[in-house]
Design an enzyme around this catalytic site. Structure first.
Site, PDB file in Angstrom:
ATOM      1  N   GLU A   1      -1.683  -8.595  -8.064  1.00 21.12           N
ATOM      2  CA  GLU A   1      -0.359  -9.216  -8.094  1.00 21.12           C
ATOM      3  C   GLU A   1       0.722  -8.171  -8.417  1.00 21.12           C
ATOM      4  O   GLU A   1       1.795  -8.181  -7.808  1.00 21.12           O
ATOM      5  CB  GLU A   1      -0.353 -10.369  -9.125  1.00 21.12           C
ATOM      6  CG  GLU A   1       0.972 -11.067  -9.336  1.00 21.12           C
ATOM      7  CD  GLU A   1       1.533 -11.756  -8.096  1.00 21.12           C
ATOM      8  OE1 GLU A   1       0.864 -11.814  -7.057  1.00 21.12           O
ATOM      9  OE2 GLU A   1       2.689 -12.209  -8.181  1.00 21.12           O
TER      10      GLU A   1
ATOM     11  N   LYS B   1       3.843  -7.379  -5.896  1.00 18.76           N
ATOM     12  CA  LYS B   1       5.257  -7.483  -6.305  1.00 18.76           C
ATOM     13  C   LYS B   1       5.994  -6.185  -5.980  1.00 18.76           C
ATOM     14  O   LYS B   1       7.099  -6.209  -5.442  1.00 18.76           O
ATOM     15  CB  LYS B   1       5.401  -7.744  -7.821  1.00 18.76           C
ATOM     16  CG  LYS B   1       5.114  -9.114  -8.345  1.00 18.76           C
ATOM     17  CD  LYS B   1       6.123 -10.162  -7.995  1.00 18.76           C
ATOM     18  CE  LYS B   1       5.765 -10.834  -6.696  1.00 18.76           C
ATOM     19  NZ  LYS B   1       4.860 -11.951  -6.771  1.00 18.76           N
TER      20      LYS B   1
ATOM     21  N   ASN C   1      17.517 -35.284 -16.034  1.00 21.13           N
ATOM     22  CA  ASN C   1      16.861 -34.025 -15.698  1.00 21.13           C
ATOM     23  C   ASN C   1      15.789 -33.807 -16.759  1.00 21.13           C
ATOM     24  O   ASN C   1      16.095 -33.857 -17.948  1.00 21.13           O
ATOM     25  CB  ASN C   1      17.892 -32.886 -15.725  1.00 21.13           C
ATOM     26  CG  ASN C   1      17.254 -31.525 -15.515  1.00 21.13           C
ATOM     27  OD1 ASN C   1      16.160 -31.415 -14.965  1.00 21.13           O
ATOM     28  ND2 ASN C   1      17.950 -30.478 -15.934  1.00 21.13           N
ATOM     29  N   GLY C   2      14.548 -33.588 -16.343  1.00 17.94           N
ATOM     30  CA  GLY C   2      13.473 -33.372 -17.317  1.00 17.94           C
ATOM     31  C   GLY C   2      12.251 -34.195 -16.958  1.00 17.94           C
ATOM     32  O   GLY C   2      12.126 -34.693 -15.828  1.00 17.94           O
TER      33      GLY C   2
ATOM     34  N   CYS D   1      16.518 -30.460 -11.419  1.00 17.50           N
ATOM     35  CA  CYS D   1      17.565 -31.408 -11.050  1.00 17.50           C
ATOM     36  C   CYS D   1      18.927 -30.930 -11.545  1.00 17.50           C
ATOM     37  O   CYS D   1      19.029 -30.258 -12.560  1.00 17.50           O
ATOM     38  CB  CYS D   1      17.289 -32.761 -11.687  1.00 17.50           C
ATOM     39  SG  CYS D   1      15.679 -33.405 -11.261  1.00 17.50           S
TER      40      CYS D   1
ATOM     41  N   ARG E   1      20.239 -24.760  -7.018  1.00 16.83           N
ATOM     42  CA  ARG E   1      19.069 -24.993  -7.871  1.00 16.83           C
ATOM     43  C   ARG E   1      17.899 -25.548  -7.058  1.00 16.83           C
ATOM     44  O   ARG E   1      16.776 -25.585  -7.550  1.00 16.83           O
ATOM     45  CB  ARG E   1      19.415 -26.020  -8.969  1.00 16.83           C
ATOM     46  CG  ARG E   1      20.414 -25.514  -9.976  1.00 16.83           C
ATOM     47  CD  ARG E   1      20.993 -26.651 -10.789  1.00 16.83           C
ATOM     48  NE  ARG E   1      20.038 -27.232 -11.726  1.00 16.83           N
ATOM     49  CZ  ARG E   1      20.002 -26.961 -13.019  1.00 16.83           C
ATOM     50  NH1 ARG E   1      20.852 -26.115 -13.528  1.00 16.83           N
ATOM     51  NH2 ARG E   1      19.131 -27.532 -13.802  1.00 16.83           N
TER      52      ARG E   1
ATOM     53  N   TRP F   1      15.101 -32.739  -7.897  1.00 19.17           N
ATOM     54  CA  TRP F   1      13.945 -31.909  -7.529  1.00 19.17           C
ATOM     55  C   TRP F   1      12.747 -32.727  -7.981  1.00 19.17           C
ATOM     56  O   TRP F   1      12.502 -32.877  -9.179  1.00 19.17           O
ATOM     57  CB  TRP F   1      14.046 -30.564  -8.253  1.00 19.17           C
ATOM     58  CG  TRP F   1      12.794 -29.758  -8.230  1.00 19.17           C
ATOM     59  CD1 TRP F   1      11.856 -29.698  -9.212  1.00 19.17           C
ATOM     60  CD2 TRP F   1      12.348 -28.882  -7.192  1.00 19.17           C
ATOM     61  NE1 TRP F   1      10.851 -28.835  -8.834  1.00 19.17           N
ATOM     62  CE2 TRP F   1      11.117 -28.328  -7.621  1.00 19.17           C
ATOM     63  CE3 TRP F   1      12.853 -28.509  -5.939  1.00 19.17           C
ATOM     64  CZ2 TRP F   1      10.405 -27.424  -6.843  1.00 19.17           C
ATOM     65  CZ3 TRP F   1      12.140 -27.617  -5.179  1.00 19.17           C
ATOM     66  CH2 TRP F   1      10.943 -27.082  -5.619  1.00 19.17           C
TER      67      TRP F   1
END
Ligand code: M6R
Length: 609
Positions: free
Chosen positions: A481, A485, A100-101, A2, A27, A74
């Site tokens: 993985e 990548k 936020n959190g 957020c 973000r 978010w």
């Protein structure tokens, strides 16, 4: 995550709030809202979707007050709807708050507040805080915020306004970031410097458990207990683009460095003081979990690799048979599913069409579906019977890093939870693993310090025609993985292989100087991996081995270069070993001049079959 902003000044607050919210759009968010205090009235306008939708809504409101707060959300608790968007208010509408959190003990607080008669209007953890502040408010907002936060467990940065106290925002922080700054005629709070760059470049990082009173002529910082305190002053000289990336060159690098926090967030609030795991959002009855006799994991790309890591843990801890399937193959091969089959769908975006279709297919076949998803309220989350959110925060770079690590950790929690519900694991064994999980954030931070060594290795291999990655047991999915990548961001050919399978064919690729990256961390097949390293070394490979701290000397007898990672339970090792492999891919890609965040031919979320 957020974005939050607050302003108190000589001018109407709304334009500065909207400008700040635009600057933190990068973000990632799914809804937005503002609250403006005008005289003794708070007006709140909130909207699901992007800022354009909020601005459209604002066109029919006159918000002229000089004190205001704004938020881009978010989603973490509750889907991305108008009701769940911030700011949230108390029962009277006289207190409004942005956050936020994650409030870990929100359920317990909410139940208590509801018993006391508070009316809730959203599904969020944040709204609990608005009502909790209301319950402590008797004319002094700062005192009420202090009292409320002393009851809260979890992570927060908050901005709160009260109709009774115009010209004041009370902000506070624990774990989640909070910045304050002052320009001529206004004082601001924000979640990151980007939001304030247009107003000032001299800012103060508020520290954990500090409370800030923000007025137009400045701000005062105190501790939660009310003692005078100071934050950390910073001067920001990045341009806006660099600020969005918090000073990192790319989003991918920023996200790699966010991994200690992403893993901590994935674990937050999920183990209870009595050593039991509480995966609240799962919504699957315990009887249904107990009746499962077979598990499928379906996913694509990095999420598939996280699923493969999970297979080892679920089988070992629950003794349930697990099949893992690439989602695009799953429904076309007539898999055997019934009401006692559990299908676990893993996806960062929650929108990958192959995985979504696999979920729909599994449900049609009457299997139970659990989604392990990062984006709250996404299609896969909605389609599944149950969801476990990974809480990694928005991932912008196409190559998955922090979301992958959060999936690995989230799936470990899920495996332990299945074992707990089915009563097949000793509580003390579960407790030991949960303790180890909580060590991961600090260990990942330590592993990130390997970057200079990884850079040297990258220089050595950047022009090789191919790079092979090999591992056994959970080292095998990590090898897959690592290879993925490297392929996706450097365009260098790479293959991930089961080390024991090399001798059945792939070892023919090994000749003088071919780089082989081997996962040789401590586990029950460690000695076998050493033998596999000797086999490729004998054929001329340039071996880079990743081993556990303390084994470096022994492994260096067989490998050309060694990177050491901390020791941890062997099933948790992927969360550490993946990190140097991400860094290796990153460094090779930058040496080769690639667009790391937006590699060619790839999309962040693949919504076509
Ligand atoms: O959003 P999802 O996790 O469902 O995406 C799955 C894959 O497309 C994704 O992991 C992809 O492989 C990444 N680019 C890997 O870095």
């Amino acid at each position: 995550m957020c974005g939050i902003i607050g302003v108190v000044g000589d001018e109407p607050a709304l334009p500065a709030i909207l400008d700040g919210l635009r600057r933190v759009e990068y973000r990632g968010y799914d809804s937005a809202g503002v609250a403006v205090l005008d005289g003794a009235r708070i007006d709140v306008v909130r909207k699901a979707g992007k800022l354009d939708a909020l601005e459209k809504e604002l066109a029919s409101h006159a918000l002229d007050g000089h004190t205001g707060i704004g938020h881009t959300r978010w989603a973490t608790h509750g889907g991305p709807t108008d009701q769940n968007a911030h700011p949230h208010t108390d029962c009277t509408g006289n207190i409004a708050l942005i956050h936020n959190g994650i409030i870990e003990n929100y359920l317990e607080l909410r139940e208590r507040l509801e018993r006391d008669g508070h009316q809730f209007a959203s599904e969020t953890d944040t709204e609990t805080l608005a009502h909790l502040i209301e319950s402590h408010f008797s004319g002094d907002l700062t005192a009420a915020v202090r009292a409320a936060l002393s009851e809260v467990e979890g992570a927060f940065s908050v901005g709160v306004i009260a109709a009774e106290q115009p010209g004041l925002i009370v902000a506070a922080k624990r774990t989640s970031p909070l910045i304050v700054g002052k320009s001529d005629g206004a004082t601001f709070l924000a979640s990151d410097p980007t939001a304030l760059i247009a107003h000032t470049r001299d800012m103060v990082h508020v520290l954990d458990d500090q409370v800030v009173e923000i007025r137009k002529d400045g701000f005062t910082i105190t501790t939660l207990a009310g003692e005078p305190a100071e934050g950390n002053p910073i001067h920001v000289d990045w341009d806006t683009q660099a600020a969005e990336k918090a000073g990192y060159d790319t989003f991918m690098l920023k996200e790699i460095y966010e991994q200690p926090d992403a893993v901590a967030d994935a674990l937050r609030g999920r183990s209870l003081p009595n050593d039991m795991l509480a995966l609240d959002e799962l919504r699957l009855a315990e009887e249904d979990i107990r009746s499962v006799d077979k598990v499928f994991v379906v996913a694509c790309g990095s999420a598939f690799h996280a699923g493969l890591v999970a297979k080892y843990a679920i089988e070992h801890w629950t003794r349930l048979p697990v099949e893992i399937e690439i989602a695009s193959e799953f429904r076309y091969r007539d898999p055997v599913l019934d009401r006692d089959t559990l299908v676990i769908a893993v996806s960062q975006s929650g929108e990958t069409i192959d995985t979504l279709e696999a979920v729909k297919y599994a449900r049609e076949q009457s299997a139970k579906v659990m989604a392990v998803v990062n984006v709250v309220g996404s299609s896969i989350a909605r389609e599944a019977d149950a969801v476990l959110y990974t809480h990694a925060g928005p991932e912008i770079a196409v190559a998955s890093t922090k979301a992958f690590l959060a999936q690995v950790v989230g799936l470990k929690l899920l495996a332990l939870y299945l074992a707990q519900v089915r009563g097949v694991m000793w509580p003390q064994d579960r407790r030991r693993i949960v303790e180890d999980l909580h060590k991961l954030p600090a260990m990942i931070a330590q592993v990130l310090k390997l970057r200079p060594q990884v850079r040297e290795l990258a220089e050595h291999i950047a022009n090789s025609p191919t790079v092979l990655f090999m591992g056994r047991h959970v080292g095998y999915p990590v090898a897959l993985e690592g290879a993925l990548k490297l392929k996706e961001i450097s365009y260098l050919h790479a293959e991930g292989l089961a080390a024991g399978e090399m001798k059945h064919g792939p070892i023919a690729l090994v000749e003088d100087g071919v780089p082989v990256v081997a996962v040789a961390t401590q586990c029950h097949v460690y000695q076998k991996v050493l033998s596999n390293i000797q086999e490729v070394k004998a054929r001329g490979a340039y071996v880079i081995a990743i081993c556990s701290v303390g084994d470096g000397e022994e492994v260096a007898r067989h490998a050309d270069r060694v990177l050491e990672v901390p020791r941890i339970h062997e099933l948790l090792v992927p969360a550490l070993v993946a990190v140097p492999l991400q860094l290796l891919a990153y460094e090779v890609a930058t040496i080769r001049g690639r667009d790391v965040d937006q590699p060619r031919n790839l999309a962040k979320s693949v919504t076509v079959e």
